[in-house]
Design an enzyme around this catalytic site. Structure first.
Site, short mmCIF file in Angstrom:
data_model
loop_
_atom_site.label_atom_id
_atom_site.label_comp_id
_atom_site.label_asym_id
_atom_site.label_seq_id
_atom_site.Cartn_x
_atom_site.Cartn_y
_atom_site.Cartn_z
CG HIS A 140 -0.64 4.21 4.57
ND1 HIS A 140 -1.26 3.93 5.76
CD2 HIS A 140 -0.24 3.00 4.06
CE1 HIS A 140 -1.24 2.61 5.97
NE2 HIS A 140 -0.62 2.04 4.95
CB CYS A 153 -0.95 0.00 1.20
SG CYS A 153 -0.15 -0.39 2.78
#
Length: 331
Positions: free
Chosen positions: A238, A131
């Protein structure tokens, strides 16, 4: 467009459920749908495109019993190592979200905005990157094409959802004052410079993944990269500080225009009005957001970027579905 038979493996997990949401939103041409999971989840029901499906236990014969064209896997590395080759042998194309196949030299590692053409070289399995790597390379690729990247320094600020439901629960419980079960220390009110296991060189596996995967996706095996990955008390999305040094000189205004023209990127960079990418705003979206774009004045040709994306969507489910879309449209 010809319709396909599609399966989701690990359908009851956090990413598996997001697969379903993204597939519905993008309206892929699905004729027959199959929901697979472990024996523990078999028999439960999920809803997809307004229909109820019974979850089927994944077995060694699953892909022989059902004619499946594309399977999205998000059930862990062990499951992928065992079952992805069986699926591929049956003629199914596997898009795998685990780390199991990412660095296999015969398996393409794909972010469609960056290296979609690599999909053509698959042998039945295509790997979805980590990710934190996905959002980084979407931002870096247009800059590499324009200015030839010399070195990258990653510092990540990664949400607890990247550690699955147990990570999410640790933050929820930590905010109530309860002890952690997933992380080695309390995550609430804390930052942990520790994602995955530590290796002999002092880096974590997460940091090494980012380094190796960036090189593979961008076809730059000699690119100099270093990384520090930090788990932060944020539920989702994130954030990354990325410092980039180039071999070529650049004008900042032109660099920003290159980013604005790139697929999958949204520029949010108006510091006078406190506009820059935020984890809260990126959550639930498929794009990668870039801001705080400024020259690194400590080197001859360098720039700093702040890069934010939803790690469960673009960082996992959406990227995999985009690969499936590319296959349907091009192969």
């Amino acid at each position: 467009m010809e319709k396909i038979n599609l399966a989701v493996v690990g359908v009851t997990g956090m990413v598996g459920r997001t697969f379903l949401k993204v597939l519905e939103e993008r309206n892929l041409p699905i004729e027959n749908f199959y929901a697979f999971a472990s024996a523990r989840s078999a028999g439960s029901e999920i809803t997809f495109n307004g229909k109820n499906y019974t979850v089927i236990e994944l077995t060694e014969t699953s892909f022989d019993e059902h004619k499946i064209d594309i399977a999205l896997f998000s059930a862990g590395g062990g499951t992928s190592l065992k079952f992805a080759p069986l699926a591929a042998k049956s003629g199914c194309i596997v898009i795998d979200n685990s780390s199991a196949w990412r660095m296999d030299e015969n398996t393409p590692l794909v972010v469609p905005e960056v290296n979609a053409e690599d999909i053509r070289n698959h042998n039945g399995i295509i790997a979805n990157p980590n990710c934190s790597t996905i959002q980084a390379v979407v931002a870096l690729n247009p800059l590499h094409q324009a200015y030839d990247i010399k070195r990258v320094v990653y510092t990540t600020f990664q949400a607890v959802s990247g550690a699955g439901m147990n990570g999410y629960t640790d933050l929820e419980e930590g905010l109530k004052g309860n002890s952690p079960k997933k992380f080695p220390h309390q995550i609430a009110g804390n930052c942990l410079p520790h994602i995955d296991v530590f290796l002999e060189n002092g880096y974590t596996k997460e940091e090494e993944k980012m380094i190796a995967e960036t090189r593979k996706i961008m076809h730059a095996p000699e690119l100099k990269i270093t990384a520090t990955a930090v788990r932060v008390p944020v539920f989702n999305s994130h954030s990354e500080s990325i410092n980039v040094e180039f071999n070529k000189n650049f004008e900042l205004e032109e660099l920003v225009k290159n980013l604005e023209a790139a697929d999958g990127l949204i520029i949010q960079d108006d510091v006078n009005n406190n506009i820059y990418p935020l984890a809260l705003n990126a959550s639930g979206k498929d794009e990668v957001f870039v801001g705080r774009i400024r020259r690194d004045e400590s080197v001859e040709s360098g720039v700093n970027l702040w890069v934010v994306a939803d790690n469960i969507r673009k960082g996992a489910a959406t990227n995999a579905v985009q690969i499936a879309q590319w296959i349907i449209e091009n192969l």
